[in-house]
Enzyme design. Sequence first.
Site: not given
Length: 320
Positions: A239, A268, A287
């Site tokens: 994370r 994000e 991601h």
Amino acid sequence: MAKQNLVVVHELYPELIEVLGASYNLTHFTRLSSEQDKADFEQAMEHADAYLGSNVKFTEALLDKAPNLKVVASVSVGVDSYPIEAMHQRGIVLTNTPDVLTESTADTGFLLMMMAARRAGEMLRKVRNHEWTSSLARRDFGVDVHGKTLGVVGMGRIGQAVAKRGHDGFGMQINYYNRSAKPDVEETLQAQRVDLDTLFRESDFICVTIPLDAQTEGLIGQEQFALTRPHAVFVNISRGKVVRESELIACLQDGTLHCAGLDVYEKEPLSTESPLMALDNAVCLPHIGSSTFQTRNAMCDLAADNVNRVLSGEQAVTAV
């Protein structure tokens, strides 16, 4: 018997949409991309018996609007988007999707290691910009991966899968930082448990796989990067908030840290204004950790199975 109400916020594959639509009163959002979507979602949650999805930040206020909610099936391993204690108090079962994404996410970690080590992003741009006009000079060289020391921050399922790839496939020495010792990993992979500073000091490659919680938020910053070896490669597939991003950027800019491979960020999607965009020594992916057809389908299947089980009065496969 009347169908129960299921709200989904996720891009499901067509066959699963058909199955869920036949079993439940299904309200399906691919994502909440507008204010109208968000309003419609909150209205649907007022009657929801179950929720399945990801990328929605749950709050106690949202839970208050969903008095019938019995199960939240997150299509993820991490559950930092959910107020777990408040859910438990309300009798809501929270489930996640571990195991099925372990191998794909570990692949992503090694992809980032290889890309950063061999400067693949830079070299791709060199070819596409028609700058490859002669054999490479030393200034374009990368570093080897095989035979180096790999430090894994967080030796859970994904950390172990990353470590196994390093040890078995690349002959790497494994250091790891974890709250508890992993004797089986130490025996199988000849891994050595060390403190965090030692891991950063003695590893050529550092891969972060630790979950985000109150103890790990902001765990890694300038003081750790200052300890790294001259050509150390730092990779984060956990994370973004585990790392103090502004300090990471500063250390990449001034050369304190050689290079980084990142799949996760504090916020994000990554802002187009982020200084990371201008750094040749940062490989930035959007991601993609578990983003393969096979893995995402398996995650959705597991989440749907959890919903089915809880609403049928059975125990979930993976309750948090």
